[in-house]
Design an enzyme around this catalytic site. Structure first.
Site, PDB file in Angstrom:
ATOM      1  N   ASP A 539       0.747  -1.058  -0.231  1.00  0.00           N
ATOM      2  CA  ASP A 539       0.113  -0.041  -0.111  1.00  0.00           C
ATOM      3  C   ASP A 539       0.957   1.204  -0.011  1.00  0.00           C
ATOM      4  O   ASP A 539       2.093   1.227   0.060  1.00  0.00           O
ATOM      5  CB  ASP A 539      -0.841  -0.141   1.360  1.00  0.00           C
ATOM      6  N   GLU A 542       2.516   5.024  -3.760  1.00  0.00           N
ATOM      7  CA  GLU A 542       2.395   6.073  -4.782  1.00  0.00           C
ATOM      8  C   GLU A 542       3.962   6.881  -4.784  1.00  0.00           C
ATOM      9  O   GLU A 542       4.094   7.415  -6.196  1.00  0.00           O
ATOM     10  CB  GLU A 542       1.470   7.123  -4.825  1.00  0.00           C
ATOM     11  N   ASP A 615      -8.761   3.903  -1.882  1.00  0.00           N
ATOM     12  CA  ASP A 615      -9.595   4.222  -0.811  1.00  0.00           C
ATOM     13  C   ASP A 615     -10.991   4.574  -1.504  1.00  0.00           C
ATOM     14  O   ASP A 615     -11.315   6.003  -1.341  1.00  0.00           O
ATOM     15  CB  ASP A 615      -8.861   4.948   0.127  1.00  0.00           C
TER      16      ASP A 615
END
Lengths: 953, 547
Positions: A539, A542, A615
């Protein structure tokens, strides 16, 4: 229970405080302080979800603003500037040319054009001379791609242009003055680059006194030490109706224009960001980026890929776009100047702006939608074939709190007879958000816990994020910092950001050395407490940096080889994902397929693993938008993807959750997940009818696993995705081009979600000319029509099987996919108007790489002339490894049988054995009350692995 | 004994032989059928239980699902909805989901669910049975012992209730007497005051007018206060200065609390959003990280304030601790500790907060009346003073007593009206609180009142008493403090039978939904004991039969 560590207020059962409860005995001063700050941040928390102001708009980035405005001016004919091809020749079977912009030899560019098998053209343009080498994105193009290169034998000349012939009647035409690259088929123009003369590579400069290159946004300052270096150009798709692609964003599948006579929105942005509470309708870029655009029309499909990992902004242009932002729009100029005498022509023009990097473009000539995806995947890789378990249902939550909680949820599924394969642990399972560790209080015996889960054939996934807690007692941090494995800030120090653990540094995954080192961390000895049933979730890659510009890493941070973060930002998560996958691969010495779910992605991610759409939120709009999001991902190669069922933020009511499960059944990646603050939502917590309906939805996924797994195999060979737009299977059906409320799962299942509360009906479009069969009732619907289908929560969402298809299923209900291994098959035959059908089935061990050595079963089922035949599709050459299955076919369901054949007492014969089989008339599914409309062959008991034929009596 | 152990395995043998044939033969047709159901399949054909189809006998357990409801496949996994019955000789029979049949996992202790030869199951029924019986015996004993205590609880509850009834009656009598007294004294007082007024009029007109206005004003306030104690819980007779300020703050606190909530919520979003943007940019890098992280975590970021202020916190906390302790000491009467909805620690703590500002404290009616006005006025009336004072004192004493009594009456009345379980067995819980320490948190559950979570001296309300739930098997506390990004807190206390009363297993399965267990003999029900005893008897007799 997340807590950002290092604050002395890590909490467990405490929960959040109301302003009233927060005021503890303290002075008035403290009270006021609290109130002030509470009001401040309370507002922030409950305000409009998406923090729009925290993200850059195009005009807030120097590079984007400059180029976008300049392009419009150029297109209006102001300060016009042409690029001319000065020299063109063949080198090494490639076309080489010099491009000179506006007669400026100092800024000459070099073009290299090569052609590859299967209709791929690669065009690279770089500066002839430059003070610095531009970054080219490594590890994305597959290693053997160059082997597919076709040497160009000659360059033809035609009307002042150079012509290179491709296969399939295609040719590439390079116009010399002004420079333009065109793909044509006969007289048909298919795709062109620079037909609008917007091609521009800003020549790299050496900083001079007085140059102001810095670019500030809010409190962040980007030093931009290398100055302006954008790569921008126009690509036009001729004869095209719509363009698709360039994920990731939550918006329609067919991309709407961003600039035009009455349109002026933000360009589509490709910049991987952790966007808090993203909206369900926005052109704004999310967690991953794939600079691939596909255009489709009745005539053809064509694709364009720019291999560049810098921030990108793409405008889809509609007529009149040049005048946007100009005060007086005169009709004359908007229609007159723009067109090049092709007013009648349908076309979609697009304008691409990359902040840095190179122009390295791949053109895919199609002509079919599947061709384009396959062509793209032959460049960046086809989908990794997943482990069978990972194609089943996943149960996740931030967070299953402790071992007892895990055991309780696991038991809950058994108690309610709901299958699941994998339980997930989010960040709270770690010791202070130090990945590869366990919270000793909550998870004192992780191995024992995994063994218990594993004893039921189930699996576990733990989270491992790329930020490393800056804690001198954390060996991983000590190692990484002493080896210099972190990304550096612009001053050369280890970049120090903020994420879950508090102060964190970020591993430099561009470096092959760091990736190799990272991979070793997944070994059983390094990852203490891990067992063979444990897999990984990446997770925040980015990367998410809570105190960075736009919640990510500053662009002037420095990576391996002195590369600026700016140049590789969109690929950072990809490299991280890649290294984690490598870790799991090495853990079992290449005998076990890794499963690593990632949030960030880039072109080529499909060859590594699965992604999810991040999300999302528990509302109907997010259920709805999950479909175009997955369609877009599929068209850009990412076959293995899903949206969090239930919505990450917020609490779905039981109806919404049920509807989401009913749709999630058909997501390639099927996981239920929810935020820490949400109410528990395990499928049995809402009482009847919801528990039964969610069980039914999850069970429906397990029933079609043989079909789903076969589709994954197809994706791993060709790249063709599981979730397909209707026009991928019906390219000429124009009603499907903007349709994104339904999709095809593989070639044979049409899926239409229910996207509103209390919906009574859904308008389902049935593509093509053939019949569609309701999978539950067997009811038929003719193709080429939109039909208003009544829906109830009980009836589930509308799903249909395509006439002419055969779908292999396993209808036995089990705890997890592992227990289904020996279960018998059901073949569901849906006859078309020719009274025929066909389908495929692929089986292997579901976890190893032995299939590469021939250890798999691949069958083709064909129904024709009243006979169902199973033949082998696997190569028959002697293979070093074999996969066998003793599974039988227990049931054959035939839908669309003529009334005269649909009578009781009929028999069927297994021809090779001359054995009679009883037939029945029944429903196509094991659902109570379903209408008996199908012919059921009882217990044919032929082996799935064998050749056989069964003739209807 | 040995023979018994071997027996089930012998039974399994033919099944194992059959298994490889994949379609079950006649010998295994009774597989997975419970003894009661055997009859159902006796004929040459049977109906699917949902009435949808009639199925010939040879299709019973033929490993193909004919009835969607699973009627025809009790012994195989062919129908998703069928149930598999295992005898589990030596233990208790079990009814399994069909998904467990031949799935490679031994579910029945006799192993009968795995007959296709893939999994090897050993018969563990004897061990399981033994362990289960031992457990049952223990449980039965706990229930027996608990039941005794429960009975005495019911008795003592009854007695307590009777006592309370008696107390109530006598209080009512007392109220009547006091009421008469007060009325009488009131008349006397008023007549004296009337005389005083006249005298003052005569003496000094202007001063008198002034005094009279004040007096009237104050009397008026006093009268309201006289009537109020019925509903007001604070005991007037023990009103000292500190409690008096408590009361004042209490009211303001209660009034202002919702407003604070409101400002924090949606309506203010606009304003705060405007402020929020520049604010984020002004934060230090570290604080920015925290604030952005808090969007996901919902962590409150208030604790982290500039150093200077943090120092204040700790200093304040230290002194507050002392204050707080003192507060508790003076407040120790348990009867009243949880009388009011809002009378719990968190609020008490806040009450301290406004003490720091030098805002003039509002004087109570009494303070102003007695030492000030009264003396000032009556010093000049030596003739009437002692008599008037005596009357006034008597009146004041009596009305204070009356309000105390009225307060006790209303409290008792509401208590007696409460639901203390079907047999009033939880009557004594009214006065009890149960606590459990979990790491740094202390959980305090006071039935019929409220539940709180304490961390140090911080206190969070988990909920107010919301009655028994699920047929008196759980206590519910709801409407607790609001969670950030979440719902109001609530606590569900499941009742369990045990010899000693204790709170255990407090958990928060999802944010701000708390659960806990309260083990108590009061919950050891006779019916449940009989049920357990029956189960035990069955198990024991089952073993004997086998032997």
């Amino acid at each position: 229970m997340a807590s950002v560590e290092g604050r002395g207020r890590a909490r467990s059962c405490e929960g959040k405080r109301t302003p009233a409860a927060m005021a503890s005995p303290g002075g008035l001063r403290r009270l006021l302080w609290c109130v002030a700050i509470v009001v401040l941040f309370y507002g922030a928390e409950f305000g409009a979800a998406w923090k729009e102001a925290e993200f850059r708009k195009c005009h807030q980035s120097k590079f984007c603003k400059d180029v976008r405005e300049r392009a419009a001016a150029w297109a209006r004919g102001e300060s016009h500037r042409e690029i001319e091809v000065r020299e063109i020749s063949l080198k090494d079977g490639r076309v080489a040319a010099r491009l000179v912009p506006a007669g400026n030899e100092d800024e000459a560019l070099v073009l290299e054009l090569s052609t590859y098998r299967d209709g791929i053209v690669r065009v690279k343009v770089v500066e002839e001379t430059a003070p610095r080498k531009r970054f080219e994105v490594p590890q994305v193009v597959v290693n053997d791609f160059e082997e597919k290169r076709l040497g160009i034998g000659s360059i033809g000349r035609r009307d002042g242009a150079s012509v290179v012939q491709l296969s399939g009647g295609f040719e590439v035409v390079i116009q010399h003055k002004p420079f333009q690259v065109q793909v044509k088929r006969g007289d048909d123009l298919v795709l062109s680059i620079n037909s609008k003369n917007l091609f521009d590579i800003q020549h790299l400069q050496v900083k001079k006194e007085g140059d102001d290159w810095e670019d500030s946004f809010r409190s962040h300052n980007d030093k931009r030490p290398h100055g302006p270096q954008t790569v921008s150009f126009d690509v036009s798709f001729h004869g095209s109706d719509h363009v698709y692609g360039i994920p990731e964003r939550a918006t329609s599948f067919a991309l709407k224009p961003t600039k035009g006579a009455n349109i002026n929105s933000e360009p589509y942005r490709l910049f991987n960001l952790d966007v808090f509470e993203y909206l369900d309708e926005s052109p704004f870029g999310l967690y991953g980026s794939i600079p691939v655009m596909v255009s489709h029309s009745k005539k053809r499909t064509v694709g364009f890929f720019l291999l560049n990992a810098a921030e990108m902004q793409i405008d889809v242009l509609a007529p009149g776009w040049e005048q946007v932002g100009i005060e007086q729009v005169s009709d004359e100029s908007s229609s007159g100047k723009r067109s090049t005498g092709q007013n009648e022509e349908k076309r979609v023009d697009t304008h691409w702006i990359a902040e840095s990097g190179v122009f390295d473009a791949f053109l895919f000539v199609g002509p079919s939608p599947k061709d384009v995806v396959a062509q793209y995947c032959s460049v960046t890789g086809t989908s990794a074939i997943p482990q069978l378990f990972s194609t089943a249902y996943h149960q996740c939550r931030w967070n299953y709190k402790d071992e007892a909680d895990v055991a309780g949820v696991d038991a809950g599924f058994d108690e309610h007879d709901i299958p699941y394969d994998t339980i997930w642990l989010d960040i709270e399972h770690t010791d202070g958000k130090k990945y590869f560790t366990w919270d000793k209080n909550l998870f004192p015996n992780p191995k024992e816990m995994q063994n218990k889960i594993g004893a039921k054939g189930r699996h576990m996934v733990t989270i491992v994020d790329p930020h490393v807690k800056r804690d001198d007692n954390f060996p991983l941090h000590k190692e990484a910092s002493s080896y210099g494995y972190y990304v550096k800030d612009s001053s050369g120090k280890d970049f120090d950001g903020w994420c879950w653990p508090g102060a964190s540094s970020y591993l430099d995954m561009l470096s092959p050395e760091v990736r190799s080192w990272w991979a070793t961390k997944f070994s059983y000895s390094n990852y203490v407490g891990s067992t063979p049933i444990l897999y990984i979730w990446n997770d925040m890659n980015e990367p998410s940096v809570f105190n960075g510009p736009e919640t990510t890493m500053p662009k002037d941070a420095i990576h391996y080889g002195g590369v600026e973060h700016r140049d590789l930002h969109n690929a950072y998560g990809y490299y991280y994902h890649m290294a984690s996958v490598q870790g799991l691969y090495q853990r079992e010495r290449g005998t076990d397929r890794p499963f690593v779910l990632s949030r960030a992605f880039f072109a080529g991610t499909q060859k590594i693993g699965a992604i999810w759409t991040g999300d999302n939120t528990a509302d109907w709009g997010h259920i709805r938008v999950s479909v175009p999001m997955l369609l877009t991902l599929g068209m850009t190669g990412i076959a293995n993807a899903g949206a969090d069922v239930g919505g990450f933020f917020g609490n779905p009511d039981p109806e919404m959750l049920t509807r989401w499960y009913q749709l999630g059944t058909y997501y390639p990646f099927f996981r239920g997940h929810g935020h820490l603050d949400t109410k528990r939502r395990e499928p049995w917590l809402f009482g009847e009818p919801y528990t039964s309906l969610m069980r039914q939805a999850i069970s429906a996924r397990y029933q079609i696993l043989p079909y789903v797994y076969t589709l994954f195999k197809e994706a791993s060979v060709t790249g063709i995705p599981l979730v397909r737009p209707l026009w991928m299977e019906f390219p000429e059906d124009e009603s499907t081009f903007t349709r994104d409320d339904e999709f095809l799962l593989g070639p044979s299942l049409l899926v239409h979600g229910v996207y509103s509360e209390g919906a009574k009906s859904e308008k389902v479009y049935f593509p093509g000319n053939e019949t569609w069969y309701d999978v539950k009732s067997g009811a038929t619907f003719p193709g080429g029509k939109e039909v208003e289908i009544p829906v109830t929560l009980d009836s589930g969402i509308p799903v249909y099987q395509r006439a002419g298809s055969i779908i292999p299923k396993k209808l036995r209900h089990r705890r997890s996919s592992t227990q289904m291994q020996n279960d018998p098959y059901t073949l569901v035959v849906a006859l078309d108007s020719k009274y025929e059908a066909e389908g495929e089935l692929y089986i292997d061990d579901g976890k190893s790489y032995e299939f590469e050595q021939g250890a798999f079963i691949h069958r083709r089922f064909k129904f024709a002339k009243g006979k169902l035949t199973s033949t082998n599709l696997a190569p028959t050459k002697s293979n070093p490894k074999k996969f066998t299955s003793s599974c039988l076919v227990e049931r054959i369901v035939i839908m669309g049988v003529r009334a005269r054949d649909l009578v009781t007492g009929k028999h069927a014969v297994v021809e090779s054995e001359d054995r009679w089989i009883q037939t029945d008339i029944g429903a196509p599914s094991l659902i109570q009350g379903a209408y008996s409309s199908a012919l059921i062959l009882r217990l044919p008991n032929v082996r799935i692995a064998d050749d056989w034929s069964i003739k209807l009596g | 004994m040995k023979a018994w152990k071997e027996h089930p395995r012998l039974l399994l043998l033919p099944l194992l032989l059959v298994s490889h044939l994949h379609s079950a033969s006649a010998t295994s047709q009774s597989l997975g059928i419970s003894p009661q159901d055997l009859k159902y399949f006796e004929g040459s054909a049977f109906w699917c239980r949902d009435g949808s189809k009639r199925i010939p006998k040879e299709r019973l357990n033929d490993n193909f699902c004919d009835c969607e409801d699973g009627t025809d496949e009790p012994g195989t996994s062919a129908c998703p909805k069928s149930k598999f019955y295992c005898k589990n000789v030596g233990y208790v029979p079990q009814s399994l989901y069909s998904s467990r049949v031949n799935d490679g996992i031994c579910d029945c202790c006799d192993g009968s669910d795995e007959y296709d030869g893939f999994a090897k199951c050993t018969n563990t029924c004897w061990e399981a049975g033994k362990a289960s019986r031992e457990k049952l015996v223990k449980k039965v004993n706990v229930y027996r012992e608990g039941l005794k205590i429960r009975r005495s609880e019911i008795e003592s509850g009854k007695k307590l209730r009777e006592q309370n009834d008696i107390t109530l009656k006598s209080l009512r009598k007392e109220e009547k007497v006091l009421n008469e007294q007060v009325q009488k004294l009131k008349v006397e007082k008023e007549s004296i005051e009337e005389r005083e007024r006249r005298e003052r009029d005569a003496r000094e007109k202007i001063a008198k007018e002034e005094a009279e206005r004040k007096l009237k004003e104050e009397t008026a306030t006093g009268n309201i206060a006289d009537q109020q104690p019925k509903t007001d819980v604070v005991e007037v007779n023990s009103v000292d200065e500190s409690q008096n300020t408590d009361l004042v703050h209490h009211e303001t606190e209660v009034d202002s609390a919702p407003t604070a909530d409101e400002t924090a919520e949606a309506p203010e979003v606009h304003l705060t959003e405007l402020q929020e943007e520049p604010k984020l940019d002004e934060l230090s890098k570290e604080d920015l990280g925290r604030v952005v992280a808090s969007r996901w975590t919902g962590e409150d970021t208030t604790v982290h304030v500039p150093e200077e202020h943090q120092d204040h916190h700790s200093a304040d906390e230290a002194t507050d601790n002392q204050d707080h302790d003192a507060d508790i000491d003076s407040d120790l009467e348990p009867e009243h500790e949880y009388n009011e909805e809002d009378d719990y620690a968190a609020y008490r703590e806040e009450e301290q907060v406004p003490e720091t500002p030098p805002e003039p404290r509002k004087l109570s009616w009494w303070e102003r009346f007695i030492p000030g006005a009264l003396k000032r006025v009556y010093n000049r009336e030596p003739v009437n003073k002692s008599e008037a004072d005596r009357i006034r004192n008597q009146y004041s004493e009596a009305s204070t007593k009356l309000s105390t009594v009225q307060h006790q009456i209303s409290e008792l009345e509401s208590k007696l009206k409460g639901d203390f379980g079907p047999e009033g067995e939880f009557y004594s819980f009214h006065e009890k609180c149960f606590e459990l320490k979990v790491q740094k948190y202390n959980y305090k559950v006071c039935p019929f009142k409220q539940a709180i979570q304490e961390e140090g001296h911080m206190s969070t309300r988990l909920g107010n008493w919301d009655g028994f739930k699920d047929n008196y098997t759980a206590m519910m506390f709801s409407g607790g403090d609001r969670c950030w990004n979440g719902p109001d807190r609530s606590l569900r206390v499941k009742l369990r039978c045990g010899v000693r009363t204790e709170l255990r297993n407090v958990d928060e399965p999802s944010r701000c939904d708390y659960v806990a267990e309260l083990v108590t003999p009061t919950f050891c029900l006779e019916s449940k004991l009989q049920e357990l005893q029956k189960k035990l008897d069955q198990q024991v007799s089952g073993v004997h039969e086998e032997l």
